[in-house]
Design a protein around this motif. Structure first.
Motif, mmCIF file in Angstrom:
data_model
loop_
_atom_site.group_PDB
_atom_site.id
_atom_site.type_symbol
_atom_site.label_atom_id
_atom_site.label_comp_id
_atom_site.label_asym_id
_atom_site.label_seq_id
_atom_site.Cartn_x
_atom_site.Cartn_y
_atom_site.Cartn_z
ATOM 1 N N GLY A 1 34.373 30.409 28.032
ATOM 2 C CA GLY A 1 34.824 30.795 29.372
ATOM 3 C C GLY A 1 33.838 31.725 30.051
ATOM 4 N N ALA A 2 34.201 32.095 31.278
ATOM 5 C CA ALA A 2 33.440 33.064 32.051
ATOM 6 C C ALA A 2 34.376 34.208 32.407
ATOM 7 N N GLN A 3 33.806 35.288 32.825
ATOM 8 C CA GLN A 3 34.630 36.485 33.062
ATOM 9 C C GLN A 3 34.092 37.273 34.255
ATOM 10 N N ARG A 4 35.030 37.725 35.098
ATOM 11 C CA ARG A 4 34.698 38.624 36.188
ATOM 12 C C ARG A 4 35.685 39.775 36.164
ATOM 13 N N MET A 5 35.200 40.969 36.453
ATOM 14 C CA MET A 5 36.077 42.141 36.356
ATOM 15 C C MET A 5 35.710 43.133 37.454
#
Length: 269
Positions: free
Chosen positions: A264-268
């Protein structure tokens, strides 16, 4: 009307005061001009003779011993330009902790006001930085422990007092003994740090190991004083991870759910 007010003010102030002010300004300009000429034509051509003085000044500023292998100096506009080679920062036990092949910087005239080295620009090329968390939770950067103490923040706090810092083509290794995880290594790390008193703007890009962690982008706009009081800092943080093998990723970062496999990818924010 303005001319009358000016004449009235001039009459109130004694003539000797205006002369003293004028001579003071002229003396200051001559002194500053002499300082620039002395730096350009006397100090900079013989800069290697002052290497020991520079090492002591840097050591006093950051609270940790620094050695400089070689120095080259030039003139950039109205500022002296320095290139330091083979720079080594030692930890409090006297062991080499940080080593840089090349550091380029442009000296700021605010050095005269703060009485410590201040640089208009500060660039570090291709360093390696080892970060480690011990079993007791103590985090150390290049052998320098980050823990609360009565003293200041050493190198980190000195960096936060510089107007800007640029790091290019760096590599960073992260060893977490508390989680008993293998070493994580980031390559092609670039960092841009801009400081305005207690405000710090940060941009970080890096590439993780292939097949495990992809490109990483971190940006922050923070307000804080010393790194010894990180709990008192506040601001905004954005992080983006383009790709992660979650099964391998959880070795270093705790996930909210137990996941053995996944991508997956992640943004925060």
């Amino acid at each position: 009307m303005l001319r009358r007010i000016a004449r009235f003010v001039f009459k109130l102030i004694p003539l000797w005061s205006w002369r003293a002010f004028r001579y003071g300004v002229m003396g200051s300009l001559l002194l500053f001009g002499g300082l620039i000429l002395g730096l350009r034509y006397w100090v900079l051509p013989n800069i290697d003779a002052y290497r020991g003085d520079l090492e002591r000044a840097m050591t006093s500023a950051i609270g940790q011993r620094i050695t400089i292998g070689e120095i080259r100096a030039d003139w950039s506009g109205l500022r002296p330009q320095f290139t330091f080679g083979k720079v080594t920062v030692y930890d409090h036990a006297g062991r080499p902790a940080l080593a840089f092949d090349r550091v380029e910087n442009s000296l700021s005239w605010s050095t005269l006001f703060f009485l410590e080295p201040r640089f208009h620009s500060f660039e570090i090329h291709a360093p390696h930085l080892a970060v480690r968390r011990a079993r007791d939770g103590t985090v150390s950067v290049a052998g320098i422990e980050l823990r609360k103490s009565d003293g200041g923040g050493g190198v980190a706090d000195w960096v936060l007092r510089q107007p800007s810092l640029t790091i290019t083509r760096a590599s960073v290794s992260w060893l977490d003994e508390l989680r008993q995880a293998p070493e994580l290594r980031l390559e092609e790390v670039s960092l841009r740090l801009e400081n305005d008193f207690y405000r710090h703007r940060i941009g970080l890009q890096a590439i993780g190991p292939a097949g495990v962690v992809g490109a990483l982008d971190v940006r922050a706009d923070l307000a804080g004083g010393s790194v010894r009081d990180l709990a008192q800092w506040e601001g905004e943080l954005y992080a983006r991870l383009d790709y992660a093998d979650l099964g391998a990723y959880r070795q270093w970062i705790g996930l909210p759910i137990d996941m053995a496999h996944g991508r997956g990818a992640q943004r925060m924010w």
